[in-house]
Design an enzyme around this catalytic site. Structure first.
Site, PDB file in Angstrom:
ATOM      1  N   LYS A 178     -57.109  82.670  -4.722  1.00 40.28           N
ATOM      2  CA  LYS A 178     -56.374  83.445  -3.707  1.00 40.28           C
ATOM      3  C   LYS A 178     -55.948  84.820  -4.211  1.00 40.28           C
ATOM      4  O   LYS A 178     -55.848  85.755  -3.428  1.00 40.28           O
ATOM      5  CB  LYS A 178     -55.169  82.661  -3.196  1.00 40.28           C
ATOM      6  CG  LYS A 178     -54.090  82.418  -4.222  1.00 40.28           C
ATOM      7  CD  LYS A 178     -53.076  81.401  -3.701  1.00 40.28           C
ATOM      8  CE  LYS A 178     -51.967  81.196  -4.690  1.00 40.28           C
ATOM      9  NZ  LYS A 178     -51.323  79.876  -4.539  1.00 40.28           N
ATOM     10  N   ARG A 199     -40.653  73.083  -2.187  1.00 42.59           N
ATOM     11  CA  ARG A 199     -41.624  73.697  -1.292  1.00 42.59           C
ATOM     12  C   ARG A 199     -42.330  72.524  -0.607  1.00 42.59           C
ATOM     13  O   ARG A 199     -41.660  71.694   0.002  1.00 42.59           O
ATOM     14  CB  ARG A 199     -42.571  74.644  -2.049  1.00 42.59           C
ATOM     15  CG  ARG A 199     -43.137  75.739  -1.139  1.00 42.59           C
ATOM     16  CD  ARG A 199     -44.054  76.720  -1.859  1.00 42.59           C
ATOM     17  NE  ARG A 199     -45.347  76.146  -2.201  1.00 42.59           N
ATOM     18  CZ  ARG A 199     -46.333  76.822  -2.827  1.00 42.59           C
ATOM     19  NH1 ARG A 199     -46.145  78.081  -3.166  1.00 42.59           N
ATOM     20  NH2 ARG A 199     -47.481  76.241  -3.104  1.00 42.59           N
TER      21      ARG A 199
END
Ligand SMILES: *Cc1c(COP(=O)(O)O)cnc(C)c1O
Length: 356
Positions: A37, A130
């Protein structure tokens, strides 16, 4: 020549991957997922991961995963899928990380429709807050659900740390994954292919600590920058200088260091600026701006220049103390942080060059 330009030294990246892969193997971690990414899954750069020996290519965005289709390496979608993208997830990713029953059921339907078996890695939240199942009973409920869905295969379990909550991975924290793994074997007689012990913040443990059960890491920063993210240290033997940003000077003039007016308002981003009066200085403007990169994410290679600041399309650099006599057209070079590479790769205004 087009500027600004982000240059990647291909062999430095490839060597980082190969070294890290070997260290993982020596540390009992059998597979490595290379996280793409940070460079928007540019296939020229992903090629270095594949040649370096990654076992998986992994990205958070399905658009990036699509770009990697031609590599004969299984792909993992890292971000928990959106309900609106499950069709594409099944189509383009071999594996996805998951933490919602509703999404798992939607993936199952999509997989059955496409006549595929989609591989699932269930995420445990071990305190970073998260993604992931926080409660054990919810985790086992998801395990049971996936084992019962014919379009899905329970390929593994994993954890993500040091992203939101800045929790540092420790053997006692990661041991929960081993407990889950053993329990899944005991309750359902199911073996897991992947027990994924985190990202570049877990690297400092590799080869130093016994990590029972953990057989996979998902690494971006460690490969790309040669740094680990638990304590922000360089990883010995890896290259920290694979990336260089080059930008061209578009103006170079002597000016005062404090704006010359009685009344000052707000800068281009609505902040009240402050200035240090260093007298008259030689100031270079480069053709690059905060639209492409935050100035705190770039470090000049010339130690005698200072980044003063910038606006969306201009960055101003004090070159008064430089040994070189900078002029219009000259190139200034910079090292980059993770966030710097990430944003430059996302900017369509930056040329990306892979140097072999
Ligand atoms: C981005 C990401 C990674 C890689 O993180 P690095 O710190 O760059 O190694 C691993 N796992 C997940 C889920 C991610 O989102």
């Amino acid at each position: 020549m087009t500027y600004p330009k982000l240059k990647l030294d291909y062999n430095k990246l490839k060597d980082n991957v190969a070294t890290m892969k070997q260290r993982c193997l020596d540390g009992g971690i059998s597979t490595l997922a290379g996280v793409t990414k940070v460079f928007s899954a540019d296939p020229r750069m992903a090629q270095a991961y594949v040649e370096g020996g990654v076992d998986f290519l992994a990205d958070s965005r399905i658009q990036n995963i699509k770009k990697l289709q031609d590599f004969p390496v299984p792909k993992i979608l890292l971000r928990i899928p959106m309900l609106s993208e499950v069709e594409d997830v099944v189509k383009y990713a071999d594996y996805s990380l998951n933490s919602e029953l509703e999404t798992l059921r939607a993936l199952n339907e999509a997989a059955k429709k496409q006549d595929k078996t989609h591989k699932v890695v269930l995420m445990a939240d071990l305190g970073d807050l998260r993604e992931g199942f926080f409660k054990e009973e919810d985790f086992y409920e998801a395990v049971e659900e996936v084992l019962g869905l014919e379009g899905l295969y329970l390929a593994g379990i994993g954890v993500n740390l040091t992203c939101y909550g800045a929790v540092i991975p420790k053997p006692e924290i990661l041991n929960q994954l081993n407990i889950y793994k053993e329990e899944i074997k005991a309750r359902y007689d199911h073996d897991l292919e992947i027990v994924s012990g985190g990202n570049s913040s877990s690297v400092y443990l590799v080869g130093k600590e016994d990590l029972p059960g953990i057989n996979n890491l998902r690494l971006g920063e460690a490969l790309v920058l040669g740094t680990e993210s638990a304590y922000a240290q360089n990883i010995e033997g890896l290259n920290q200088d694979a990336w260089t940003l080059e930008a061209q000077i578009i103006e170079c003039k002597e000016k005062p260091s404090v704006p010359t007016a009685d009344e000052l308002g707000l800068d281009a981003f609505g902040h009240e600026p402050s200035f240090v009066d260093r007298g008259i200085r030689m100031r270079a403007i480069i053709g690059l701006g905060k639209q492409d990169i935050d100035t705190e994410n770039m470090i000049p290679l010339d130690p005698d220049v200072i980044i003063l600041g910038g606006s969306s399309d201009h960055i101003i650099i004090d070159v008064t103390d430089a040994k070189k006599d900078y002029k219009v057209g000259d190139i200034l070079s910079f090292r980059l942080s993770y966030g710097g590479i990430l944003s430059l790769c996302t900017s369509e205004f930056v040329e990306k060059e892979v140097v072999k």
